[in-house]
Design an enzyme around this catalytic site. Sequence first.
Site, mmCIF file in Angstrom:
data_model
loop_
_atom_site.group_PDB
_atom_site.id
_atom_site.type_symbol
_atom_site.label_atom_id
_atom_site.label_comp_id
_atom_site.label_asym_id
_atom_site.label_seq_id
_atom_site.Cartn_x
_atom_site.Cartn_y
_atom_site.Cartn_z
ATOM 1 N N GLU A 173 0.829 -1.237 0.000
ATOM 2 C CA GLU A 173 0.000 0.000 0.000
ATOM 3 C C GLU A 173 0.852 1.271 0.000
ATOM 4 O O GLU A 173 0.650 2.175 0.829
ATOM 5 C CB GLU A 173 -0.963 -0.008 1.199
ATOM 6 N N GLU A 292 -5.445 -8.240 -0.686
ATOM 7 C CA GLU A 292 -6.169 -7.990 0.573
ATOM 8 C C GLU A 292 -7.616 -7.702 0.214
ATOM 9 O O GLU A 292 -7.889 -6.755 -0.538
ATOM 10 C CB GLU A 292 -5.596 -6.791 1.343
HETATM 11 O O1 AHR Z 1 -5.214 -6.116 6.870
HETATM 12 C C1 AHR Z 1 -5.086 -4.998 7.712
HETATM 13 C C2 AHR Z 1 -4.371 -3.817 7.070
HETATM 14 O O2 AHR Z 1 -5.160 -3.309 6.030
HETATM 15 C C3 AHR Z 1 -3.053 -4.113 6.400
HETATM 16 O O3 AHR Z 1 -1.988 -4.056 7.282
HETATM 17 C C4 AHR Z 1 -2.933 -3.018 5.391
HETATM 18 O O4 AHR Z 1 -2.178 -3.398 4.275
HETATM 19 C C5 AHR Z 1 -4.366 -2.661 5.058
HETATM 20 O O5 AHR Z 1 -4.583 -1.306 5.106
#
Ligand code: AHR
Length: 511
Positions: A173, A292
């Site tokens: 990110e 994610e």
């Molecule tokens: O999964 C939780 C968090 O969400 C992770 O650390 C991050 O990459 C995202 O913002």
Amino acid sequence: MSRARIVIDREFTVGEVPRRLFGSFVEHMGRSIYTGIYEPGHPEADDAGFRQDVLKLVKEMGATVVRYPGGNFVSGYNWEDGVGPVGDRPRRLDGAWHTLETNAFGLHEFVDWSRQAGVEIMEAINLGTRGVDAARELVEYANHPSGTYLSDLRAKNGHKDPFDIKLWCLGNEMDGPWQIGHKTADEYGRLAQEAAKAMRFVDPSLELVACGSSNSSMPTFGAWEQTVLTHTYDEVDYISLHAYYQEHDGDAGSFLASAQDMDHFIESVVATADAVRAKGKHKKRIHLSFDEWNVWYTRPGDADSPGEVGNHGWREHPRVIEDEYNVTDAVVVGTFLNSLLRHGDRVKIANQAQLVNVIAPIMAEENGPAWRQTIFWPFARMAALAKGQILNTLVDSDRYDNAKFGDTDLVDVSATWDEENGRVAFFFANRGLDEAADVEVALRGFDDARVTRAEVLQVPDGLDRFASNNLANREQVGLVPLADAKAAGGELRVSLPPLSWAVVELSVAAN
Ligand code: AHR
């Protein structure tokens, strides 16, 4: 009663099911690792401290690949802190979540755990506070056979044979201002390009994922992917996507339609990647790594929300974002899995975030039991049964209106055709809060089908859509037999209860 008419055809396929779509994620965050997968002294832990009760559920869930060690955490992490004798490892402040990292668990422990779990490793490197040198050294430490300082150090630390990690994320990110070492697209694109080159000089067989946008609402979304891929196109194989969804202000209708945003996000990134391909006259195609995704009940101002400064008082493994998922969440998760599967020609990797305790399908109480959340079930059944070819599903469903996405199909579906085992599998969601759905599927080319499995997750009798599993009620919501699923004369008829997720598997003649 709503109605849906679906057509599948043995010949109309999207592509092979990418088995890495059933990925998950373990971050040094909250109780994901410590008291999640790893708790020395727990009655169910083995000599390495790995909780066997949790491992059993991980295997049942069927995760194929697990991303590690973050997440936001990785952008301030020194991988060297997590190797070598545990007693010599430094205790560090984790600036991402404001907790204290003991480093008792590191790369060797994760490799051992992954082997027990039977999952592939997806390793993320730190491109926040570190760069090219640490990246290439980590690859040498992990994958070089022997005869160099770092590969021999790995052997000295207990693993003579290389870890042979193929799949690597180039940071996490990096478009997010909350990220330690956040960068502009140009800064990140150049750094990722050079890190990728140096990593591949050490091991040319790596598969590399560049960071895309943290979600489709980021102000830089689109431009970020274009710039990053312009720099990295020749060096990387995948561009990442992240997305979390939640119900706002009791608007279940909009929440249930969230997969439309996922569809749009995926299709936009495919279009951007292909535009960079055309402009740069590249031959290969960039694939998507949705590394994610999940339901996450972030609330504005929460210390745990991306963009907020976490404040957990520098404690070791506090409870962080341990969402308790209900029936509605499970149906939504089923629609996300459908979206990912339907886009399996371009989305080749997907990781539900996360695996244990932190926004997770599996919960584990310190010194206590482990159990399955509602969202465990769609994932587990799809990971087990979505095999072979993804089938194109033509859907004509009754629709409903919702504030966020407007007109939306009440019935959502994906389907696969496993020729080797003679099985067709359907994964249905009924978004209708109060109405059952009558579904007819024309099974073109599958005349002799017979139902071999029909299960549904629905609101249990006497409860409402907020029913969940928790420490006190660990098996309140699960799969039950779906009575109304019949195949005859080249047609499948299914009756889906209101607000439900269902799996129907058919046995069909080989040809
Ligand atoms: O999964 C939780 C968090 O969400 C992770 O650390 C991050 O990459 C995202 O913002």
